[in-house]
Design a protein around this motif. Sequence first.
Motif, PDB file in Angstrom:
ATOM      1  N   VAL A  57       0.828  -1.209   0.000  1.00 19.92           N
ATOM      2  CA  VAL A  57       0.000   0.000   0.000  1.00 19.92           C
ATOM      3  C   VAL A  57       0.861   1.258   0.000  1.00 19.92           C
ATOM      4  O   VAL A  57       0.584   2.221  -0.743  1.00 19.92           O
ATOM      5  CB  VAL A  57      -0.954  -0.019   1.209  1.00 19.92           C
ATOM      6  CG1 VAL A  57      -1.726   1.302   1.327  1.00 19.92           C
ATOM      7  CG2 VAL A  57      -1.922  -1.185   1.103  1.00 19.92           C
ATOM      8  N   HIS A  58       1.906   1.298   0.794  1.00 29.09           N
ATOM      9  CA  HIS A  58       2.677   2.520   0.987  1.00 29.09           C
ATOM     10  C   HIS A  58       3.871   2.641   0.040  1.00 29.09           C
ATOM     11  O   HIS A  58       4.369   3.763  -0.154  1.00 29.09           O
ATOM     12  CB  HIS A  58       3.162   2.617   2.428  1.00 29.09           C
ATOM     13  CG  HIS A  58       2.049   2.788   3.422  1.00 29.09           C
ATOM     14  ND1 HIS A  58       1.322   1.736   3.904  1.00 29.09           N
ATOM     15  CD2 HIS A  58       1.540   3.915   4.008  1.00 29.09           C
ATOM     16  CE1 HIS A  58       0.404   2.175   4.767  1.00 29.09           C
ATOM     17  NE2 HIS A  58       0.523   3.497   4.854  1.00 29.09           N
ATOM     18  N   LEU A  59       4.344   1.538  -0.520  1.00 24.02           N
ATOM     19  CA  LEU A  59       5.477   1.627  -1.441  1.00 24.02           C
ATOM     20  C   LEU A  59       5.079   1.201  -2.850  1.00 24.02           C
ATOM     21  O   LEU A  59       4.957   2.039  -3.745  1.00 24.02           O
ATOM     22  CB  LEU A  59       6.647   0.783  -0.927  1.00 24.02           C
ATOM     23  CG  LEU A  59       7.379   1.317   0.296  1.00 24.02           C
ATOM     24  CD1 LEU A  59       8.526   0.382   0.683  1.00 24.02           C
ATOM     25  CD2 LEU A  59       7.925   2.729   0.040  1.00 24.02           C
ATOM     26  N   SER A  60       4.883  -0.108  -3.068  1.00 16.99           N
ATOM     27  CA  SER A  60       4.547  -0.598  -4.407  1.00 16.99           C
ATOM     28  C   SER A  60       3.929  -1.984  -4.292  1.00 16.99           C
ATOM     29  O   SER A  60       4.407  -2.818  -3.504  1.00 16.99           O
ATOM     30  CB  SER A  60       5.793  -0.650  -5.287  1.00 16.99           C
ATOM     31  OG  SER A  60       5.508  -1.266  -6.528  1.00 16.99           O
ATOM     32  N   PRO A  61       2.893  -2.279  -5.098  1.00 19.38           N
ATOM     33  CA  PRO A  61       2.333  -3.642  -5.085  1.00 19.38           C
ATOM     34  C   PRO A  61       3.257  -4.678  -5.737  1.00 19.38           C
ATOM     35  O   PRO A  61       2.995  -5.881  -5.631  1.00 19.38           O
ATOM     36  CB  PRO A  61       1.038  -3.491  -5.881  1.00 19.38           C
ATOM     37  CG  PRO A  61       1.236  -2.284  -6.720  1.00 19.38           C
ATOM     38  CD  PRO A  61       2.125  -1.368  -5.953  1.00 19.38           C
ATOM     39  N   ALA A  62       4.299  -4.223  -6.409  1.00 14.46           N
ATOM     40  CA  ALA A  62       5.234  -5.166  -7.033  1.00 14.46           C
ATOM     41  C   ALA A  62       6.117  -5.864  -6.008  1.00 14.46           C
ATOM     42  O   ALA A  62       6.715  -6.896  -6.324  1.00 14.46           O
ATOM     43  CB  ALA A  62       6.112  -4.437  -8.048  1.00 14.46           C
ATOM     44  N   ILE A  63       6.211  -5.316  -4.792  1.00 17.15           N
ATOM     45  CA  ILE A  63       7.076  -5.918  -3.764  1.00 17.15           C
ATOM     46  C   ILE A  63       6.605  -7.320  -3.392  1.00 17.15           C
ATOM     47  O   ILE A  63       7.387  -8.273  -3.432  1.00 17.15           O
ATOM     48  CB  ILE A  63       7.169  -4.994  -2.536  1.00 17.15           C
ATOM     49  CG1 ILE A  63       7.855  -3.682  -2.908  1.00 17.15           C
ATOM     50  CG2 ILE A  63       7.902  -5.692  -1.393  1.00 17.15           C
ATOM     51  CD1 ILE A  63       7.900  -2.670  -1.770  1.00 17.15           C
ATOM     52  N   PRO A  64       5.335  -7.527  -3.014  1.00 13.96           N
ATOM     53  CA  PRO A  64       4.912  -8.902  -2.705  1.00 13.96           C
ATOM     54  C   PRO A  64       4.892  -9.815  -3.928  1.00 13.96           C
ATOM     55  O   PRO A  64       5.119 -11.027  -3.800  1.00 13.96           O
ATOM     56  CB  PRO A  64       3.513  -8.721  -2.115  1.00 13.96           C
ATOM     57  CG  PRO A  64       3.051  -7.410  -2.630  1.00 13.96           C
ATOM     58  CD  PRO A  64       4.253  -6.548  -2.750  1.00 13.96           C
ATOM     59  N   VAL A  65       4.612  -9.258  -5.125  1.00 13.23           N
ATOM     60  CA  VAL A  65       4.575 -10.092  -6.331  1.00 13.23           C
ATOM     61  C   VAL A  65       5.958 -10.669  -6.621  1.00 13.23           C
ATOM     62  O   VAL A  65       6.115 -11.885  -6.884  1.00 13.23           O
ATOM     63  CB  VAL A  65       4.050  -9.276  -7.534  1.00 13.23           C
ATOM     64  CG1 VAL A  65       4.164 -10.097  -8.817  1.00 13.23           C
ATOM     65  CG2 VAL A  65       2.604  -8.848  -7.303  1.00 13.23           C
ATOM     66  N   PHE A  66       6.967  -9.832  -6.571  1.00 13.24           N
ATOM     67  CA  PHE A  66       8.319 -10.322  -6.824  1.00 13.24           C
ATOM     68  C   PHE A  66       8.765 -11.300  -5.741  1.00 13.24           C
ATOM     69  O   PHE A  66       9.454 -12.289  -6.018  1.00 13.24           O
ATOM     70  CB  PHE A  66       9.296  -9.143  -6.890  1.00 13.24           C
ATOM     71  CG  PHE A  66      10.687  -9.532  -7.255  1.00 13.24           C
ATOM     72  CD1 PHE A  66      11.036  -9.846  -8.560  1.00 13.24           C
ATOM     73  CD2 PHE A  66      11.677  -9.609  -6.270  1.00 13.24           C
ATOM     74  CE1 PHE A  66      12.325 -10.220  -8.891  1.00 13.24           C
ATOM     75  CE2 PHE A  66      12.969  -9.978  -6.594  1.00 13.24           C
ATOM     76  CZ  PHE A  66      13.295 -10.286  -7.914  1.00 13.24           C
ATOM     77  N   PHE A 194      15.248  -9.329   4.107  1.00 16.38           N
ATOM     78  CA  PHE A 194      15.992  -8.572   5.130  1.00 16.38           C
ATOM     79  C   PHE A 194      15.916  -7.075   4.857  1.00 16.38           C
ATOM     80  O   PHE A 194      15.705  -6.271   5.784  1.00 16.38           O
ATOM     81  CB  PHE A 194      17.442  -9.053   5.145  1.00 16.38           C
ATOM     82  CG  PHE A 194      18.298  -8.349   6.149  1.00 16.38           C
ATOM     83  CD1 PHE A 194      18.215  -8.645   7.503  1.00 16.38           C
ATOM     84  CD2 PHE A 194      19.203  -7.372   5.751  1.00 16.38           C
ATOM     85  CE1 PHE A 194      19.004  -7.986   8.432  1.00 16.38           C
ATOM     86  CE2 PHE A 194      19.992  -6.709   6.673  1.00 16.38           C
ATOM     87  CZ  PHE A 194      19.892  -7.017   8.020  1.00 16.38           C
ATOM     88  N   THR A 195      16.043  -6.699   3.603  1.00 15.48           N
ATOM     89  CA  THR A 195      16.015  -5.270   3.259  1.00 15.48           C
ATOM     90  C   THR A 195      14.661  -4.651   3.540  1.00 15.48           C
ATOM     91  O   THR A 195      14.560  -3.580   4.180  1.00 15.48           O
ATOM     92  CB  THR A 195      16.381  -5.093   1.773  1.00 15.48           C
ATOM     93  OG1 THR A 195      17.672  -5.644   1.533  1.00 15.48           O
ATOM     94  CG2 THR A 195      16.383  -3.617   1.391  1.00 15.48           C
ATOM     95  N   PHE A 196      13.593  -5.294   3.115  1.00 15.58           N
ATOM     96  CA  PHE A 196      12.269  -4.701   3.305  1.00 15.58           C
ATOM     97  C   PHE A 196      11.778  -4.852   4.740  1.00 15.58           C
ATOM     98  O   PHE A 196      10.880  -4.103   5.158  1.00 15.58           O
ATOM     99  CB  PHE A 196      11.276  -5.325   2.320  1.00 15.58           C
ATOM    100  CG  PHE A 196      11.416  -4.777   0.927  1.00 15.58           C
ATOM    101  CD1 PHE A 196      10.922  -3.512   0.615  1.00 15.58           C
ATOM    102  CD2 PHE A 196      12.053  -5.501  -0.056  1.00 15.58           C
ATOM    103  CE1 PHE A 196      11.058  -2.994  -0.671  1.00 15.58           C
ATOM    104  CE2 PHE A 196      12.199  -4.997  -1.335  1.00 15.58           C
ATOM    105  CZ  PHE A 196      11.703  -3.735  -1.656  1.00 15.58           C
ATOM    106  N   ASN A 197      12.344  -5.766   5.490  1.00 18.83           N
ATOM    107  CA  ASN A 197      12.050  -5.769   6.927  1.00 18.83           C
ATOM    108  C   ASN A 197      12.623  -4.535   7.605  1.00 18.83           C
ATOM    109  O   ASN A 197      11.982  -3.931   8.484  1.00 18.83           O
ATOM    110  CB  ASN A 197      12.615  -7.028   7.573  1.00 18.83           C
ATOM    111  CG  ASN A 197      11.720  -8.240   7.365  1.00 18.83           C
ATOM    112  OD1 ASN A 197      10.522  -8.107   7.165  1.00 18.83           O
ATOM    113  ND2 ASN A 197      12.306  -9.429   7.404  1.00 18.83           N
TER     114      ASN A 197
END
Length: 373
Positions: A57-66, A194-197
Amino acid sequence: MITRKVRKWEKLPGKNTFCCDGRVMMARQKGVFYLTLFLIIGTCSLFFAFECPYLAVHLSPAIPVFAILLFFFVMAMLLRTSFSDPGVLPRALPEEATFIEMEIEAANGNVPAGQRPPPRIRNVQINNQIVKLKYCYTCKIFRPPRASHCSICDNCVDRFDHHCPWVGNCVGKRNYRYFYLFTLSLSLLTIYIFTFNIVHVVMREFHCLTVLEVLVCFFTLWSVVGLTGFHTYLISLNQTTNEDIKGSWSGKNRVQNPYSHKNIIKNCCEVLCGPIYPSVLDRRGLMQEDSPVSATSAAPSSSSISNPVPQTMKTTAALIPNEHTPEDAKPSVAASAEKSPSPKDGDPPAPKVPPLASPETDVETSIVKDKTH
């Protein structure tokens, strides 16, 4: 005796286990493999459940897809490495083992008592380099180049790299590229999570589950990334872990690696893009196994064999006048009279002629009896 068809994997030696009718082949010690599955699935599940909704929601929906695509690729490479034949070499048959033993004894000659026999080694030349083939006392074969016997699986593996408990299988000629792709993709997935955490912790308030994921990824990062870097180094030199540990091509005594192309790109292309060799085990092939059966079940088929028709019956049956027998095969009346002796005075009456005799013989017998009386 009847034959029961069984799959060849049921009779294969060694300490491997098979599932799905021989399609899945693994080592018997699979406890660490289950731990690997738990860590990967558990960490990714926490990431998908707590971090991905907020980041999408706050960054990009592509994050969970990838992350989902990378997770499925990691699992595919892990299962492909764990469930495949690493390149197990079949053991010698008893006849082959006997023949090899005779060849070795003929080559070594008679060894005096108390002296140690010479090592069983054969030399082959590969790229102008002498390579020694060692004899395996368990499999009764001379191992091919770069093959070694795994003490855990109790089998010789072609281009043996190492036995990895994390994947629950040996890593060899047929699954090494999948093992490397697994470690490489797992490193990318660990770095990604690790990065997105860290980003989630910075953008949002403190959460205990996020910190737990950060700790797991932090300690996993060092081992997985370090392992991937080590195998990248080996691939660039076209070496195996077993050869690196033993120092087979360390340059001592002017021994160089005969498999290296002296070019990093060529070595990587050969290891990662070379042909996939088929398995030589034929795990799902059929073999016949004899099993005993009861005597009653075998009686109908064996009655004709155990009680054959006597040969005399076959011969006399053809002499019955009603049968279509060639003329020269039929007995004449004179011949039958000559063969039957005439009775003398005082002798007991002659026995009755068997039913197989001809009607002419019965007439002659009655005439002879009238004359005697």
